[in-house]
Design a protein around this motif. Structure first.
Motif, mmCIF file in Angstrom:
data_model
loop_
_atom_site.group_PDB
_atom_site.id
_atom_site.type_symbol
_atom_site.label_atom_id
_atom_site.label_comp_id
_atom_site.label_asym_id
_atom_site.label_seq_id
_atom_site.Cartn_x
_atom_site.Cartn_y
_atom_site.Cartn_z
ATOM 1 N N PHE A 169 0.778 -1.238 0.122
ATOM 2 C CA PHE A 169 -0.159 -0.064 -0.002
ATOM 3 C C PHE A 169 0.900 1.174 0.213
ATOM 4 N N THR A 170 0.231 2.375 -0.568
ATOM 5 C CA THR A 170 0.984 3.700 -0.597
ATOM 6 C C THR A 170 0.026 4.670 -0.175
ATOM 7 N N ASP A 171 0.395 5.867 -0.143
ATOM 8 C CA ASP A 171 -0.307 6.970 0.528
ATOM 9 C C ASP A 171 -0.997 6.858 1.683
ATOM 10 N N ILE A 172 -0.611 6.185 2.859
ATOM 11 C CA ILE A 172 -0.992 5.519 4.184
ATOM 12 C C ILE A 172 -1.379 6.955 4.843
ATOM 13 N N GLU A 173 -2.341 7.049 5.486
ATOM 14 C CA GLU A 173 -2.662 7.951 6.353
ATOM 15 C C GLU A 173 -3.272 7.230 7.645
ATOM 16 N N LEU A 174 -2.521 7.467 8.794
ATOM 17 C CA LEU A 174 -3.383 7.114 10.239
ATOM 18 C C LEU A 174 -3.726 8.427 10.653
ATOM 19 N N THR A 175 -4.836 8.653 11.011
ATOM 20 C CA THR A 175 -5.327 9.837 11.814
ATOM 21 C C THR A 175 -6.153 9.491 13.154
ATOM 22 N N PRO A 176 -5.421 9.607 14.299
ATOM 23 C CA PRO A 176 -5.940 9.612 15.560
ATOM 24 C C PRO A 176 -7.082 10.323 15.663
ATOM 25 N N THR A 177 -8.176 9.772 15.988
ATOM 26 C CA THR A 177 -9.677 10.543 16.183
ATOM 27 C C THR A 177 -9.943 10.981 17.532
ATOM 28 N N HIS A 178 -9.655 10.101 18.683
ATOM 29 C CA HIS A 178 -9.894 10.383 20.025
ATOM 30 C C HIS A 178 -8.927 9.228 20.905
ATOM 31 N N GLN A 179 -8.478 9.581 22.111
ATOM 32 C CA GLN A 179 -7.813 8.839 23.034
ATOM 33 C C GLN A 179 -8.622 7.949 23.540
ATOM 34 N N VAL A 180 -8.395 6.777 23.521
ATOM 35 C CA VAL A 180 -9.175 5.625 24.310
ATOM 36 C C VAL A 180 -8.731 5.366 25.751
ATOM 37 N N THR A 181 -7.245 5.284 25.805
ATOM 38 C CA THR A 181 -6.669 5.460 27.200
ATOM 39 C C THR A 181 -5.255 5.887 26.956
ATOM 40 N N ASP A 182 -4.670 6.049 28.037
ATOM 41 C CA ASP A 182 -3.428 6.666 27.772
ATOM 42 C C ASP A 182 -2.338 6.084 26.886
ATOM 43 N N GLY A 183 -2.033 6.701 25.827
ATOM 44 C CA GLY A 183 -1.227 6.274 24.670
ATOM 45 C C GLY A 183 -2.008 5.289 23.670
ATOM 46 N N VAL A 184 -3.138 5.268 23.859
ATOM 47 C CA VAL A 184 -3.936 4.305 22.889
ATOM 48 C C VAL A 184 -4.941 5.290 22.350
ATOM 49 N N HIS A 185 -5.197 5.337 21.039
ATOM 50 C CA HIS A 185 -6.197 6.125 20.347
ATOM 51 C C HIS A 185 -6.958 5.380 19.300
ATOM 52 N N SER A 186 -8.243 5.738 19.259
ATOM 53 C CA SER A 186 -9.099 5.191 18.025
ATOM 54 C C SER A 186 -8.525 6.110 16.735
ATOM 55 N N ALA A 187 -8.362 5.189 15.802
ATOM 56 C CA ALA A 187 -7.924 5.964 14.495
ATOM 57 C C ALA A 187 -8.573 5.627 13.167
ATOM 58 N N ILE A 188 -8.544 6.559 12.134
ATOM 59 C CA ILE A 188 -9.241 6.011 10.828
ATOM 60 C C ILE A 188 -7.627 5.896 9.970
ATOM 61 N N VAL A 189 -7.820 4.830 9.315
ATOM 62 C CA VAL A 189 -6.584 4.510 8.606
ATOM 63 C C VAL A 189 -6.915 4.594 6.993
ATOM 64 N N ARG A 190 -6.204 4.960 6.205
ATOM 65 C CA ARG A 190 -6.389 5.151 4.769
ATOM 66 C C ARG A 190 -5.095 4.755 4.044
ATOM 67 N N ALA A 191 -5.376 3.825 2.660
ATOM 68 C CA ALA A 191 -4.240 3.718 1.943
ATOM 69 C C ALA A 191 -4.791 3.392 0.691
ATOM 70 N N SER A 192 -3.700 3.338 -0.300
ATOM 71 C CA SER A 192 -4.127 2.984 -1.701
ATOM 72 C C SER A 192 -3.123 1.860 -2.285
ATOM 73 N N ARG A 193 -3.882 0.798 -3.353
ATOM 74 C CA ARG A 193 -2.964 0.125 -3.952
ATOM 75 C C ARG A 193 -2.544 0.872 -5.217
ATOM 76 N N PRO A 194 -1.228 0.987 -5.530
ATOM 77 C CA PRO A 194 -0.975 1.769 -6.616
ATOM 78 C C PRO A 194 -1.564 0.905 -7.926
ATOM 79 N N ALA A 195 -1.664 1.816 -9.055
ATOM 80 C CA ALA A 195 -2.191 1.209 -10.196
ATOM 81 C C ALA A 195 -0.881 0.568 -10.800
ATOM 82 N N ARG A 196 -1.163 -0.053 -11.809
ATOM 83 C CA ARG A 196 -0.080 -0.958 -12.234
ATOM 84 C C ARG A 196 0.950 -0.337 -13.219
#
Length: 79
Positions: A52-79
């Motif tokens: 995968f490329t164009d990887i984005e990990l965006t924390p949205t809120h803290q669940v507990t100390d040092g741990v977050h809910s996150a949205i993960v986005r990525a792409s599979r490159p075209a050939r």
């Protein structure tokens, strides 16, 4: 398997990179999925290894100390 040019979107729990697996397991009593969660860098590395490329990990809120809910986005490159 994702076709070339496809995109991936996930909502998951991630740990800050400084937390060891033991520290993550200790926080598992707060949220069941915390003990097995990946650190942000580990998550990124696994997605990169899977091609995968164009990887984005965006924390949205803290669940507990040092741990977050996150949205993960990525792409599979075209050939």
């Amino acid at each position: 398997m994702l076709r070339p040019g496809g995109r991936l979107g996930i909502s998951d729990v991630v740990a800050e990179d400084h937390l060891t697996p033991a520290a993550r397991a200790a926080r598992g009593s707060h949220v069941g999925c915390v003990a097995g969660c990946l650190a942000i860098t580990e998550y990124r590395d696994h997605l990169t290894t899977a091609g995968f490329t164009d990887i984005e990990l965006t924390p949205t809120h803290q669940v507990t100390d040092g741990v977050h809910s996150a949205i993960v986005r990525a792409s599979r490159p075209a050939r």
